[in-house]
Design a protein around this motif. Sequence first.
Motif, PDB file in Angstrom:
ATOM      1  N   GLU A  48       0.563  -0.739  -0.048  1.00 36.43           N
ATOM      2  CA  GLU A  48       0.278   0.485   0.265  1.00 36.43           C
ATOM      3  C   GLU A  48       1.016   1.023   0.279  1.00 36.43           C
ATOM      4  N   PRO A  49       0.669   1.970  -1.190  1.00 36.76           N
ATOM      5  CA  PRO A  49       1.860   3.221  -0.724  1.00 36.76           C
ATOM      6  C   PRO A  49       1.453   3.978  -0.102  1.00 36.76           C
ATOM      7  N   ASN A  50       1.523   3.793   1.192  1.00 37.03           N
ATOM      8  CA  ASN A  50       1.348   4.969   2.146  1.00 37.03           C
ATOM      9  C   ASN A  50       2.356   5.078   3.371  1.00 37.03           C
ATOM     10  N   GLY A  51       3.713   4.740   2.768  1.00 40.60           N
ATOM     11  CA  GLY A  51       5.038   4.414   3.480  1.00 40.60           C
ATOM     12  C   GLY A  51       5.683   3.942   2.699  1.00 40.60           C
ATOM     13  N   TYR A  52       7.128   4.272   3.169  1.00 38.05           N
ATOM     14  CA  TYR A  52       8.382   3.863   3.031  1.00 38.05           C
ATOM     15  C   TYR A  52       8.395   2.079   3.372  1.00 38.05           C
ATOM     16  N   LEU A  53       8.999   1.741   2.696  1.00 37.61           N
ATOM     17  CA  LEU A  53       8.823   0.169   2.884  1.00 37.61           C
ATOM     18  C   LEU A  53       9.818  -0.211   3.889  1.00 37.61           C
ATOM     19  N   HIS A  54       9.875  -1.601   4.835  1.00 41.99           N
ATOM     20  CA  HIS A  54      11.104  -1.552   5.903  1.00 41.99           C
ATOM     21  C   HIS A  54      10.924  -3.129   5.720  1.00 41.99           C
ATOM     22  N   ILE A  55      11.924  -3.909   6.570  1.00 38.41           N
ATOM     23  CA  ILE A  55      12.520  -4.428   6.541  1.00 38.41           C
ATOM     24  C   ILE A  55      12.078  -6.047   6.556  1.00 38.41           C
ATOM     25  N   GLY A  56      10.835  -5.793   6.989  1.00 37.35           N
ATOM     26  CA  GLY A  56       9.062  -6.695   7.123  1.00 37.35           C
ATOM     27  C   GLY A  56       9.045  -6.546   5.766  1.00 37.35           C
ATOM     28  N   GLU A  88       0.365   8.393  -0.790  1.00 36.83           N
ATOM     29  CA  GLU A  88       1.271   9.390  -1.939  1.00 36.83           C
ATOM     30  C   GLU A  88       1.929   9.331  -3.256  1.00 36.83           C
ATOM     31  N   VAL A  89       2.223   9.448  -4.265  1.00 34.90           N
ATOM     32  CA  VAL A  89       3.081  10.053  -5.537  1.00 34.90           C
ATOM     33  C   VAL A  89       4.173   9.506  -4.775  1.00 34.90           C
ATOM     34  N   GLU A  90       4.874  10.169  -3.468  1.00 38.42           N
ATOM     35  CA  GLU A  90       6.152   9.814  -3.378  1.00 38.42           C
ATOM     36  C   GLU A  90       6.571   8.251  -3.010  1.00 38.42           C
ATOM     37  N   TYR A  91       5.694   7.803  -2.165  1.00 41.75           N
ATOM     38  CA  TYR A  91       5.524   6.826  -1.916  1.00 41.75           C
ATOM     39  C   TYR A  91       5.972   5.382  -3.401  1.00 41.75           C
ATOM     40  N   VAL A  92       5.143   5.548  -3.408  1.00 44.83           N
ATOM     41  CA  VAL A  92       4.629   5.454  -4.823  1.00 44.83           C
ATOM     42  C   VAL A  92       6.724   4.679  -5.537  1.00 44.83           C
ATOM     43  N   GLU A  93       7.082   6.611  -6.055  1.00 40.82           N
ATOM     44  CA  GLU A  93       8.235   6.056  -6.640  1.00 40.82           C
ATOM     45  C   GLU A  93       9.264   5.496  -5.963  1.00 40.82           C
ATOM     46  N   SER A  94       9.382   5.826  -4.165  1.00 45.77           N
ATOM     47  CA  SER A  94      10.056   4.905  -3.487  1.00 45.77           C
ATOM     48  C   SER A  94      10.374   3.647  -2.975  1.00 45.77           C
ATOM     49  N   ILE A  95       9.133   2.740  -3.687  1.00 47.20           N
ATOM     50  CA  ILE A  95       9.108   1.518  -3.250  1.00 47.20           C
ATOM     51  C   ILE A  95       9.713   0.776  -4.268  1.00 47.20           C
ATOM     52  N   LYS A  96       9.294   1.308  -6.196  1.00 47.73           N
ATOM     53  CA  LYS A  96       9.585   1.082  -6.966  1.00 47.73           C
ATOM     54  C   LYS A  96      11.057   1.063  -6.629  1.00 47.73           C
ATOM     55  N   GLU A  97      11.696   1.910  -6.492  1.00 52.41           N
ATOM     56  CA  GLU A  97      13.641   2.281  -6.489  1.00 52.41           C
ATOM     57  C   GLU A  97      13.822   1.088  -4.703  1.00 52.41           C
ATOM     58  N   ASP A  98      13.317   0.961  -3.756  1.00 57.59           N
ATOM     59  CA  ASP A  98      13.854   0.074  -3.471  1.00 57.59           C
ATOM     60  C   ASP A  98      13.803  -1.151  -4.087  1.00 57.59           C
ATOM     61  N   VAL A  99      12.276  -2.051  -4.182  1.00 55.24           N
ATOM     62  CA  VAL A  99      12.546  -3.187  -4.905  1.00 55.24           C
ATOM     63  C   VAL A  99      13.744  -3.635  -5.830  1.00 55.24           C
ATOM     64  N   ASN A 100      13.969  -2.670  -6.273  1.00 50.00           N
ATOM     65  CA  ASN A 100      15.004  -2.605  -7.709  1.00 50.00           C
ATOM     66  C   ASN A 100      16.373  -2.985  -6.619  1.00 50.00           C
ATOM     67  N   TRP A 101      16.221  -2.259  -5.971  1.00 55.27           N
ATOM     68  CA  TRP A 101      17.673  -1.634  -5.778  1.00 55.27           C
ATOM     69  C   TRP A 101      17.869  -3.445  -4.074  1.00 55.27           C
ATOM     70  N   LEU A 102      16.859  -3.924  -4.689  1.00 55.33           N
ATOM     71  CA  LEU A 102      16.911  -4.660  -3.380  1.00 55.33           C
ATOM     72  C   LEU A 102      17.470  -6.207  -4.809  1.00 55.33           C
ATOM     73  N   GLY A 103      17.539  -5.383  -5.977  1.00 51.96           N
ATOM     74  CA  GLY A 103      18.240  -6.890  -6.643  1.00 51.96           C
ATOM     75  C   GLY A 103      16.555  -7.421  -7.737  1.00 51.96           C
ATOM     76  N   PHE A 104      15.642  -6.815  -7.863  1.00 49.89           N
ATOM     77  CA  PHE A 104      14.202  -7.678  -8.697  1.00 49.89           C
ATOM     78  C   PHE A 104      13.834  -7.069  -8.730  1.00 49.89           C
ATOM     79  N   ASN A 105      13.609  -7.310 -10.379  1.00 51.05           N
ATOM     80  CA  ASN A 105      12.367  -6.293 -10.709  1.00 51.05           C
ATOM     81  C   ASN A 105      11.114  -7.522 -11.504  1.00 51.05           C
ATOM     82  N   TRP A 106      10.330  -6.340 -11.965  1.00 45.97           N
ATOM     83  CA  TRP A 106       8.665  -7.296 -11.698  1.00 45.97           C
ATOM     84  C   TRP A 106       8.981  -7.061 -12.887  1.00 45.97           C
ATOM     85  N   GLU A 107       7.221  -7.633 -13.270  1.00 45.49           N
ATOM     86  CA  GLU A 107       7.219  -8.348 -14.417  1.00 45.49           C
ATOM     87  C   GLU A 107       6.206  -7.079 -15.075  1.00 45.49           C
TER      88      GLU A 107
END
Length: 575
Positions: A48-56, A88-107
């Motif tokens: 849910e884009p309502n915050g930044y992703l965490h270690i969980g 918020e849109v800011e959260y959407v962008e941060s989430i994409k960046e974080d998933v990529n940084w972890l080394g994963f690419n979505w379909e």
Amino acid sequence: MGTENKDTPARSAGGEEKKSLNFIESIIEEDLKNNKNNSVVCTRFPPEPNGYLHIGHAKSICLNFGLAQKYNGKTNLRFDDTNPEKEEVEYVESIKEDVNWLGFNWEGEARFTSDYFDQLYEWALKLINTGFAYVDDQASEEISKQKGTPTQAGTESPYRNRSVEENLDLFTRMKNGEFKNGERILRAKIDMGSPNMHMRDPIIYRILHKEHHRSGNKWCIYPMYDFAHGQSDYIESITHSVCTLEFEVHRPLYDWLLNHLYTEGTIRPRQIEFARLNLSYTIMSKRKLLELVQKNLVSGWDDPRMPTISGLRRRGFTPASIRKFADTIGVAKRDNVIDVALLEHSLRDDLNKIAPRVMAVLNPLKIVITNYPEDKEEWLKIENNPEDESMGTREMPFSREIFIEQDDFMEDAPKKFFRLAPDKEVRLKAAYIIKCEEVIKDDKGNITELRCTYDPDSKSGSGSEASKRKVKGTLHWVSVKHAINAEVRLYDRLFNDEDPAGHKEKDFKEFINSDSLKVLNGCKLEPGLKDAKPESKYQFQRLGYFCVDRGDSKPGNLVFNRTVPLRDSWSKLNK
Ligand code: ATP
Ligand code: MG
């Protein structure tokens, strides 16, 4: 640590570690064997884009993407954006960046539940048409009163038996904006007597006059999580919908909705629950993390003390160390708490392999080597990583004036103090043996400088007798005239309690560790670090792992963060 139902590693005949299947992998392998869903595997990560992703979330990301990788499948990234009030849109962008940084690419492209609002609306109409949904005029307080208790059946709404026509008319008018927020809602017609509270005519659509970050003002009714989630899985042909344990009680509703909307021959998603990650000394609720940010108790979502992915990244964590951690803790079926030391261990393990060793003096004390020629300088060869020869060597300048760490000298040293003291000898790492001859102080008695002599024959690696001479201590150092300045931020755990959110009487903020950040200015680094790039990681010898801050460091104005000390000092201090 609750590891009772974690995977136990088995040893194969060859001796290397071979993990047995976790329970989700077993389910998938069974499905593949039965050729269920044409033997495809498709998972999704649905933040849910309502915050930044965490270690969980990182745990969930590694699990979902990892399963797809293992079984040649795909993983979608889907933003669960059904609540325009908090997203918020800011959260959407941060989430994409974080998933990529972890080394994963979505379909394909990232997906949004809001893209499915038309289809979800059609399905709501279908439920109404088949007599499985109705519009309720009661206020939400009234509806909750009628819910009953787990041991007591609920009461049926007086609007439950409205005709299909009336329901269609009212739902259309809800959609057209004829009612105010809360004036009407749409409920699934299931069973007010069900022992599962989630099956007691759950709300599936509500009125909310609020602009949405993607659909704008097109909608003033929004689907509830339970209605949107499973159906979005279905739209995307997700085969295995992995979620955390609290959704186990929602599963009957997930299946009930699919039973009423499913078309034969299509892929039918299955919900599977696992235990969420809980970490000691860590807060993992987005609401509480947001509070820390809003009250300026941290510098932002990416403050290096935050358990957010962007915070861990800024602190100096590597994606590999987080993936390794997620893999090590495995997948559990029952709630447990993982020791945060395990996360730090995984990090040290990775940094030990990849981080070049360098010399940095955080609290400098100047030494003048009186018998070293004034204008002489030597470039001494030193290895970059004793763990990995392929990382090569570098040269470091040595001269008459050097800095050592203030606490590597003691005037009245106890017997066991194996560093520098008056009339004592130490080795300067990769250089010479020096002896302290004189202590210089200011008017107030503070030590300002040491005068030492060096043994010219003791140069490390020279092969001479003196170079092999054993002295008790070896110190790191940097040459005064070559040193570069830096700011160093010493980070420590943000909370000094194992379970900061677990106290009934006390707010979690009372457990903030007041020593979690110390800023040191005027630190001295070896000159080779002049061009260190943001995010590059080093071991400052004898001090710990450090990285160049990706937020504030600039050429000529370097800022380093302490990622972790070399050893875990918490388990000793606190147990
Ligand atoms: P929070 O409780 O922090 O607000 P959430 O569950 O509301 O988190 P979502 O954005 O809905 O956050 O989560 C996206 C996905 O990440 C979900 O599938 C959720 O189950 C998973 N997830 C969230 N927290 C954890 C955790 N601590 N451990 C494992 N998975 C998690
Ligand atoms: Mg959630």
